[in-house]
Design an enzyme around this catalytic site. Sequence first.
Site, PDB file in Angstrom:
ATOM      1  N   ASP A  66       0.886  -1.165   0.000  1.00  0.00           N
ATOM      2  CA  ASP A  66       0.000   0.000   0.000  1.00  0.00           C
ATOM      3  C   ASP A  66       0.924   1.215   0.000  1.00  0.00           C
ATOM      4  O   ASP A  66       1.525   1.549   1.017  1.00  0.00           O
ATOM      5  CB  ASP A  66      -0.879  -0.046   1.265  1.00  0.00           C
ATOM      6  CG  ASP A  66      -1.680   1.236   1.477  1.00  0.00           C
ATOM      7  OD1 ASP A  66      -1.636   2.126   0.607  1.00  0.00           O
ATOM      8  OD2 ASP A  66      -2.344   1.341   2.526  1.00  0.00           O
TER       9      ASP A  66
ATOM     10  N   LYS B 263       2.933  11.176  -3.553  1.00  0.00           N
ATOM     11  CA  LYS B 263       1.874  10.535  -4.346  1.00  0.00           C
ATOM     12  C   LYS B 263       0.964  11.576  -5.005  1.00  0.00           C
ATOM     13  O   LYS B 263       0.395  11.343  -6.058  1.00  0.00           O
ATOM     14  CB  LYS B 263       1.064   9.625  -3.422  1.00  0.00           C
ATOM     15  CG  LYS B 263       0.063   8.730  -4.106  1.00  0.00           C
ATOM     16  CD  LYS B 263      -0.488   7.753  -3.087  1.00  0.00           C
ATOM     17  CE  LYS B 263      -1.614   6.923  -3.613  1.00  0.00           C
ATOM     18  NZ  LYS B 263      -2.117   6.023  -2.574  1.00  0.00           N
TER      19      LYS B 263
ATOM     20  N   GLU C 297      -7.154   0.586  -4.539  1.00  0.00           N
ATOM     21  CA  GLU C 297      -7.170   0.504  -3.076  1.00  0.00           C
ATOM     22  C   GLU C 297      -8.507   0.018  -2.517  1.00  0.00           C
ATOM     23  O   GLU C 297      -8.532  -0.911  -1.704  1.00  0.00           O
ATOM     24  CB  GLU C 297      -6.770   1.858  -2.476  1.00  0.00           C
ATOM     25  CG  GLU C 297      -5.271   2.066  -2.604  1.00  0.00           C
ATOM     26  CD  GLU C 297      -4.831   3.515  -2.560  1.00  0.00           C
ATOM     27  OE1 GLU C 297      -5.642   4.376  -2.183  1.00  0.00           O
ATOM     28  OE2 GLU C 297      -3.676   3.787  -2.928  1.00  0.00           O
TER      29      GLU C 297
ATOM     30  N   ASP D 283     -13.212   5.270   0.890  1.00  0.00           N
ATOM     31  CA  ASP D 283     -11.782   5.279   1.213  1.00  0.00           C
ATOM     32  C   ASP D 283     -11.264   6.722   1.194  1.00  0.00           C
ATOM     33  O   ASP D 283     -11.078   7.309   0.126  1.00  0.00           O
ATOM     34  CB  ASP D 283     -11.067   4.409   0.155  1.00  0.00           C
ATOM     35  CG  ASP D 283      -9.566   4.307   0.390  1.00  0.00           C
ATOM     36  OD1 ASP D 283      -9.050   4.979   1.297  1.00  0.00           O
ATOM     37  OD2 ASP D 283      -8.906   3.555  -0.357  1.00  0.00           O
TER      38      ASP D 283
END
Length: 627
Positions: free
Chosen positions: A20, A82, A181, A203
């Site tokens: 992850d 990211k 994800e 999420d």
Amino acid sequence: MALQITLPGQEGSGRVVGIDLGTTNSLVAYVEKGEAKVIPGQDGGIVPSVVTLDDSGNIVSVGVHAKKNALIDAAHTVYSVKRLMGKSYTDVQKESGMLSYKLAPREEGLVRVRIGNREYTPIELSSFILKELKDRAESYIGETVTKAVITVPAYFNDAQRQATKDAGRLAGLEVLRIINEPTAAALAYGLDRKKNGIVAVYDFGGGTFDISILKLSDGIFEVRSTNGDTYLGGDDIDRRLMELFLTQINRIEPKFEPTPEDLQRIRTDSERVKVELSTKNEATVEMVFAAQNVSYKRRITRQELEMMAKPILERTRKPCLDAMADAGLHPDDIDDVVLVGGATRMPAVKALVQEIFKRKPNDSLNPDETVALGAAIQADVLAGGTKDILLLDVTPLSLGIETIGGMMSTIIPRNTTIPTKARETYTTFADNQTGVEVNVYQGERDFVKDNRHLASFTLKGIPPMVAGLAKISVTFLIDADGILHVTALEEHTGLSAEVEVKPSYGLTDEEIERMLRESIQYAKEDIVGRRLVEAKTEAERVTNATERVLGQIRRHEIDIPEDRLKTLNINQLIDDLYALKKAVAGDDPTEIKAKLDLLEKSTEPLAQEIMNASVAQALEGKKLEEV
Ligand code: AMP
């Protein structure tokens, strides 16, 4: 567009892991004896997605140490990388003022982070984090780790997915699959409970928001729709708090110019109060900027935070409604809403989810670990371990090409199950034309200028013929990673036309090859250099802190009774301090580490004493000074 390179030693077997790769934190997990486990470490295996580099391009530290470094050497410390993946400088320029590291102002291609005289792509920076996770996994499992499944936000576009895959490759990992994800989370959730039904995964992490709706039936995990925002997360709330604090500090001292370290300090405190307010009704920030003679203190209530966060959280509503509409579902059709991502711990998020889906969300999963565990399960499936599981994911965004007048002609609509293929036929406009240029876009808007330019490609090698006679069929394939591949064929002649793809937000094949070559070439030097830099940085952090405390004791700013002071063996501590400083002047990391251990041991009683003294001071109602 995909480029396959096999590194020496990458062929053959090796452990597979699930990663992850988060905006704020990253984790690595693997399956052992049928059970998915996070590779443990400090903080339950969480590695902050933070990298510190020195001016010469050495990696000083990754993870916990880098996060600490951010407070003392902000300009060399990169976080939230990211958010930069697959982006240009123009895309991220708006918020660059809030970053404590520098971005290189360049018009074209990928954004780059500037440290010293060097510039780094987000792909390289992410590869440093992935390498750290790989190393951790290898030390823990005791075997080489060569293959991984890496997760990305479901709403990542082609450029962002390709960037993640390239980062994996640069870290020496064969990326078996890129998975979404929320899908990974559903996998961990579904396997655990052996449940069937419709599940929504909400999420909300540090930098991205995803909503996915899945149908779970007897081991088949079918994504029905997905939606989200790759630029929305808990970080945005931190930024709102930062803006508030900065405005108020400027009101106290209009000339206040925050240094990168000051900015980082404000950011850290902003995140801390946000997290505290998930369980408390109020929290306090207290900051002293000694160099500018400014101090700032403020109490903030949960209600105030929620008012500030509301516009940010509200931005998750429409994607949820759109995802339900795309799947042809109403809230009543959904059996469970699962919360994933650290920011879903905020009570205001839970309340909003309850309002949108008209049911209490399920917050029983560990929001930090679930995604990595799901990735590990998928890695095990692909390695032939776990059986009877099938993931059917979708492409989050439509794929199309530019047609006359700058319009978008969709070839593969969003929420199509992947892998998927579509074909489009092209012809020539002029006699004897041997090439055609095609522009590929991703997005939902009618005009290509509002969508993401993925790539341009030229069909070459078309045999000369009369205009309109050539029939070139171009196949767009979205693979199981959600990445686009293009092939072309001239149908009359059966000749395959050459497709030259120029990705607009990626690295060229040559760039990747060069980086891989360099990383292999410099790997050995890097390890030695890195150990030394890491040891020196850690040693400097500890010597600075020790000297600061000794100074405070000398100036009686810390109140330790004389008789207690004698028992603390300060002389030994000073000897160890000088021994460490001497070692730091040399270049032997083992020596530095040994002297550091000695100093840390001899400072233990003092640290305990200071803690007792500050607790006593606080109990007396005195102002608690930062010691
Ligand atoms: P993730 O990307 O899932 O690691 O989530 C990280 C985000 O969750 C960051 O913005 C954190 O500040 C935030 N976060 C973690 N714990 C909490 C908490 N208890 N309350 C509010 N936000 C949190």
